[in-house]
Design a protein around this motif. Structure first.
Motif, PDB file in Angstrom:
ATOM      1  N   LYS A 174       0.943  -1.163   0.400  1.00 28.59           N
ATOM      2  CA  LYS A 174       0.016   0.158  -0.009  1.00 28.59           C
ATOM      3  C   LYS A 174       0.833   0.900  -0.043  1.00 28.59           C
ATOM      4  O   LYS A 174       1.472   1.314   1.256  1.00 28.59           O
ATOM      5  N   PHE A 175       1.407   1.891  -1.252  1.00 24.92           N
ATOM      6  CA  PHE A 175       1.730   3.464  -1.265  1.00 24.92           C
ATOM      7  C   PHE A 175       0.364   3.845  -1.312  1.00 24.92           C
ATOM      8  O   PHE A 175      -0.996   3.982  -1.942  1.00 24.92           O
ATOM      9  N   PHE A 176       0.999   5.608  -2.211  1.00 23.86           N
ATOM     10  CA  PHE A 176       0.231   6.405  -2.468  1.00 23.86           C
ATOM     11  C   PHE A 176       0.349   6.228  -4.213  1.00 23.86           C
ATOM     12  O   PHE A 176       1.013   6.454  -5.077  1.00 23.86           O
ATOM     13  N   PRO A 177      -1.024   5.949  -4.866  1.00 26.84           N
ATOM     14  CA  PRO A 177      -1.170   6.160  -5.862  1.00 26.84           C
ATOM     15  C   PRO A 177      -0.572   7.005  -7.213  1.00 26.84           C
ATOM     16  O   PRO A 177       0.116   6.107  -8.094  1.00 26.84           O
ATOM     17  N   THR A 178      -0.642   8.302  -6.647  1.00 27.19           N
ATOM     18  CA  THR A 178      -0.011   9.108  -7.711  1.00 27.19           C
ATOM     19  C   THR A 178       0.877   9.682  -7.426  1.00 27.19           C
ATOM     20  O   THR A 178       1.768  10.411  -8.312  1.00 27.19           O
ATOM     21  N   PHE A 179       2.286   8.828  -6.570  1.00 26.04           N
ATOM     22  CA  PHE A 179       3.713   9.520  -6.411  1.00 26.04           C
ATOM     23  C   PHE A 179       3.767   8.486  -7.239  1.00 26.04           C
ATOM     24  O   PHE A 179       3.352   7.360  -7.516  1.00 26.04           O
TER      25      PHE A 179
ATOM     26  N   GLN B 236       8.930   8.817  -5.878  1.00 26.29           N
ATOM     27  CA  GLN B 236       8.366   9.345  -4.784  1.00 26.29           C
ATOM     28  C   GLN B 236       8.145   8.616  -2.871  1.00 26.29           C
ATOM     29  O   GLN B 236       8.522   9.051  -2.376  1.00 26.29           O
TER      30      GLN B 236
ATOM     31  N   VAL C  67      11.183   7.894  -1.114  1.00 29.95           N
ATOM     32  CA  VAL C  67      11.852   9.044  -0.958  1.00 29.95           C
ATOM     33  C   VAL C  67      11.224   9.550   0.092  1.00 29.95           C
ATOM     34  O   VAL C  67      11.595   9.603   2.023  1.00 29.95           O
ATOM     35  N   LEU C  68       9.799   9.072   0.859  1.00 28.71           N
ATOM     36  CA  LEU C  68       9.176  10.260   1.828  1.00 28.71           C
ATOM     37  C   LEU C  68       9.637   9.076   2.958  1.00 28.71           C
ATOM     38  O   LEU C  68      10.008   9.055   4.578  1.00 28.71           O
ATOM     39  N   LEU C  69       9.239   7.336   2.895  1.00 28.05           N
ATOM     40  CA  LEU C  69       9.477   6.928   3.634  1.00 28.05           C
ATOM     41  C   LEU C  69      10.985   6.630   3.659  1.00 28.05           C
ATOM     42  O   LEU C  69      11.523   5.783   4.885  1.00 28.05           O
TER      43      LEU C  69
ATOM     44  N   ARG D 154       4.356   5.764 -11.905  1.00 31.16           N
ATOM     45  CA  ARG D 154       3.737   6.185 -11.056  1.00 31.16           C
ATOM     46  C   ARG D 154       3.253   4.841 -10.531  1.00 31.16           C
ATOM     47  O   ARG D 154       2.815   4.038 -11.376  1.00 31.16           O
TER      48      ARG D 154
ATOM     49  N   ARG E 147       7.589  -6.220  -5.663  1.00 29.35           N
ATOM     50  CA  ARG E 147       9.159  -5.714  -5.456  1.00 29.35           C
ATOM     51  C   ARG E 147       8.975  -3.993  -4.596  1.00 29.35           C
ATOM     52  O   ARG E 147      10.010  -4.439  -4.593  1.00 29.35           O
TER      53      ARG E 147
ATOM     54  N   ALA F 101      11.133  -1.468  -0.269  1.00 25.01           N
ATOM     55  CA  ALA F 101      10.837  -0.451   0.496  1.00 25.01           C
ATOM     56  C   ALA F 101      11.199  -0.930   1.876  1.00 25.01           C
ATOM     57  O   ALA F 101      11.787  -0.470   2.599  1.00 25.01           O
TER      58      ALA F 101
ATOM     59  N   VAL G 261       9.443  16.045   6.456  1.00 21.10           N
ATOM     60  CA  VAL G 261       9.118  14.572   5.005  1.00 21.10           C
ATOM     61  C   VAL G 261       7.347  15.297   4.212  1.00 21.10           C
ATOM     62  O   VAL G 261       6.660  14.623   3.489  1.00 21.10           O
TER      63      VAL G 261
ATOM     64  N   TRP H 231       4.352  17.642  -2.873  1.00 17.82           N
ATOM     65  CA  TRP H 231       4.033  16.638  -4.149  1.00 17.82           C
ATOM     66  C   TRP H 231       2.139  17.191  -4.436  1.00 17.82           C
ATOM     67  O   TRP H 231       2.278  16.378  -5.711  1.00 17.82           O
TER      68      TRP H 231
ATOM     69  N   SER I 178      -1.652   3.389   2.577  1.00 18.24           N
ATOM     70  CA  SER I 178      -0.588   3.936   3.543  1.00 18.24           C
ATOM     71  C   SER I 178      -0.223   4.132   4.635  1.00 18.24           C
ATOM     72  O   SER I 178       1.462   3.917   4.793  1.00 18.24           O
TER      73      SER I 178
ATOM     74  N   THR J   2       1.554   1.266   6.429  1.00 21.59           N
ATOM     75  CA  THR J   2       2.550   1.547   5.398  1.00 21.59           C
ATOM     76  C   THR J   2       3.477   2.537   6.462  1.00 21.59           C
ATOM     77  O   THR J   2       4.994   1.614   6.763  1.00 21.59           O
ATOM     78  N   TRP J   3       3.008   3.226   6.243  1.00 25.39           N
ATOM     79  CA  TRP J   3       4.169   4.328   7.667  1.00 25.39           C
ATOM     80  C   TRP J   3       4.110   4.364   8.686  1.00 25.39           C
ATOM     81  O   TRP J   3       5.194   4.394   9.171  1.00 25.39           O
TER      82      TRP J   3
END
Lengths: 323, 348
Positions: free
Chosen positions: A91-96, A100, A103-105, A132, A143, A148, B29, B36, B161, B164-165
């Motif tokens: 689960k990540f931000f879909p639009t990033f 990106q 980088v946040l993590l 994206r 992957r 991550a 962050v 973004w 997320s 995840t965070w």
């Protein structure tokens, strides 16, 4: 035994719309340090809930849990850098973009920026880093999730149903990755309801049902001691199965009928052919039946099966959801 | 051939292991993620467009040609004033004769010739234009900040997320605080952008629309409150709105739910309940009235008060002090509930 993860009498009940659902009930298990540990159970048996409790995402009602000797969730911050986890689907931000997201993590744990490029390369996503996340296939998402976890260079990796939705090549990649990480000395805890998948990679397993532990230990020990068929079973094809059965029973073999075949318990298949040939019965087929985790599991759960809803419902209907 | 997803890394672990991060690092962050986001860019564009529209409105309203026209109208009106007064008195006398009541009063003596200031005919001065833009724009800037804060945190729950965070940063209070801080800073940024653009636009309008020598207008009245303080209050309002948006997201976990709650509250409570119940006395605790009291240093409302004989509407005042205390209380309460909920509840 050194353990990476230990739980004692862990219990979790979900309350939802007036109903109570016991997801985990008094689970005590230990994951040894190093190697791949399978965490097996039917859908709804409490695997994901247990993993969420280990990661501090879900609060246990009672019981204790430790990761690398630190009580969680209280002291989770002290060990979180040593734990990489993929719970259910990535689960990540879909639009990033993939980069990106990483980088946040990386920023959240103080990992240097160049580490992001390294883990992207390591997971063969180097050329897709600027794409994206929403455009990724399930395999690529998996992957990225592994990338991550590698940002931390963890000692414990937790994979929850890691091959769900993957194609055969993806399944093989994930399986080989887990095996490789285990061989490096890392502890890999992989939960799955697909027993054949775990059997291929796991050194040790914990099997749960109804939210509590049914069996735990080395895979070979589970296969030999869980009341399954054991190593000595052969499937015998013969022209006169009824007469063959009489002969073999008379010689002290235990056997069952499987349509036109006989399933004979023995450690020495050649003795079976000799016995039958001595009575003028010639074997047309003789196949050693290897004991597997599935049959061990079915024996442990008294044939409850792998796909059934194993939740216990108290005071209302089952809400589903967590597994 | 077997292939793993991970290429081996031969460097020492000390070089690969993360170093950890501070609260300020987490806020950094979060701000990066905020920047973004597409919605942030959309919010910036919305603020630019809205401020531009207000500046354009100020430009057309203070254009020299228009002022000259209004000045002509004003002169015509002042020239006609004696005749109108005379006509009024004539009508009044006729009515007295007709009714036989010498007490009939048309209020002719109270008819005063309006001044240029009464008609809004003053020199277009930058500070006055800026004040108008700030007061009108405060609520919109706050709403944008609330939306941005709500979506910023709500998206983490809706995409999953957040889970995840938290496997990277498990200290929930610290995580939530960093998100709230980022949302508050976003609110401040949005408000500052609007104010700076509004001020620049106002200065431009004042220069472009400066009347020539042929158009003589008085200076506007001095501002009662320094412009900088008004700006600070607008920024503080947006900061509070950003905090409320993010805190509601921690509580409700969905942007659409937050928008529904906020709009529902605005319509049902602010629009209907406070006007309808207790003869309008609930307006004292209306968020909108208190925002007005905070931004404009005071607000008034009318409530019905009845005696045995009759009912009448009386004017009540909400002070600046009540405004900021009330709003601060609302922000603190919602943030506290959001933090407690986020700390205690399971995350999927």
């Amino acid at each position: 035994m050194d353990v990476a993860v230990r739980t004692v009498n862990l219990r979790k009940t979900y309350l939802s719309r007036g109903s109570r659902r016991v997801a985990v009930t008094g689970l005590s298990m230990a994951v040894p340090l190093g190697g791949v540990h399978g965490f097996l159970g039917p859908n709804g048996s409490g695997k994901t809930t247990t993993i969420r409790m280990l990661l501090g995402l879900v609060r246990a009602d009672s019981g204790t849990a430790e990761v690398f000797g630190e009580a969680v969730p209280k002291r989770l911050p002290q060990v979180i850098d040593r734990v990489g986890a993929i719970v259910e689907s990535p689960k990540f931000f879909p639009t990033f973009t993939a980069r990106q997201n990483l980088v946040l993590l990386a920023g959240a744990i103080g990992s240097p920026r160049h580490r992001v490029d390294e883990v992207l390369e390591a997971t063969h996503l180097g050329d897709r880093g600027r794409d994206r996340y929403s455009g990724f296939s399930l395999g690529m998402k998996q992957r990225l999730a592994i990338a991550a976890t590698l940002l931390k260079d963890p000692d414990l990796l937790i994979f929850d149903e890691p091959t769900n939705g993957l194609d055969p090549a993806g399944i093989r990649e994930v399986r080989d990755t887990m095996r490789s990480l285990g061989a490096e000395g890392k502890t890999v805890l992989v939960s799955s309801h697909i027993l054949a998948e775990v059997e291929q990679v796991a050194d040790t397993v914990s099997i749960i049902g109804h939210g509590s532990l049914l069996a735990e230990g080395r895979v070979s020990d589970i296969l030999g001691g869980a009341g399954a068929s054991g190593v000595g079973q052969v499937r015998v094809g013969v022209a006169s199965p009824d007469r063959a059965a009489q002969v073999l029973q008379a010689e002290g073999y235990t056997l069952t009928r499987d349509d036109a075949y006989l399933m004979v318990g023995t450690d020495d298949p050649s003795a079976v052919t000799r016995s039958l040939a001595g009575h003028g019965l010639y074997v047309s087929e003789l196949v050693p039946v290897r004991a597997d985790l599935e049959s061990a599991f079915l024996a442990l759960t008294a044939g409850e099966g792998l796909g059934g809803e194993a939740d216990r419902v108290a005071g209302g209907r089952s809400d589903g959801g967590a597994s | 051939m077997s292939e793993t997803l991970v290429s081996p890394d031969s460097r020492p672990r000390t070089e690969r292991r993360p170093k950890g991060t501070s609260f300020a690092g987490l806020v950094g962050v979060e701000l990066r993620r905020l920047w973004w986001r597409r919605l942030t860019k959309a919010a910036v564009v919305a603020v630019v467009l809205f401020t531009g529209a207000m500046v354009y409105n100020a430009y057309t309203a203070s254009a020299p040609e228009r002022l000259a026209q209004q000045l002509d109208d004003f002169r015509t009106m002042t020239q006609q004033a004696p005749q109108m007064l005379e006509e009024c008195k004539k009508q009044e006398a006729m009515e007295r004769d007709r009714s036989g009541d010498p007490a009939v009063d048309f209020g002719c003596d109270q008819q005063q010739t309006p001044t240029l200031e009464d008609m809004g005919l003053v020199l277009p001065v930058a500070d006055v234009i800026t004040e108008g833009i700030a007061k009108v724009g405060a609520l919109l800037l706050a709403f944008v900040a609330l939306l941005l804060g709500a979506s910023f945190v709500g998206a983490e729950f809706s995409t999953g997320s957040m889970g995840t965070w938290l496997t990277f940063a498990p200290r929930r209070l610290q995580v939530a605080s960093s998100k709230l801080t980022a949302a508050a800073l976003a609110g401040a940024g949005i408000a500052l952008l609007g104010l700076v653009l509004g001020n620049l636009g106002a200065r431009m309008v004042a220069v472009v629309n400066r009347p020539g020598d042929d158009l003589v207008l008085p200076d506007p009245a001095q501002l009662t409150d320094p412009l900088a303080l008004l700006g600070l209050r607008v920024v503080a309002l947006a900061v509070g709105a950003g905090l409320i948006g993010a805190a509601l997201a921690l509580l409700l976990r969905h942007t659409a739910a937050i928008i529904g709650v906020v709009l529902g509250y605005a319509v049902v409570v602010e629009g209907i309940a406070v006007q309808s119940f207790l003869q309008g006395r609930l307006q004292r605790w209306s968020v909108l009235h208190n925002i007005e009291a905070f931004v404009e240093k005071g607000s008034t409302y009318f409530a019905e008060s009845c005696t045995d004989a009759r009912c009448e509407y009386t004017q009540h005042t909400i002070t600046y002090t009540q405004g900021w205390v009330f709003l601060l209380g609302v922000v603190v309460a919602i943030v506290a509930v959001g933090l407690v909920a986020f700390r205690r509840r399971d995350v999927s």
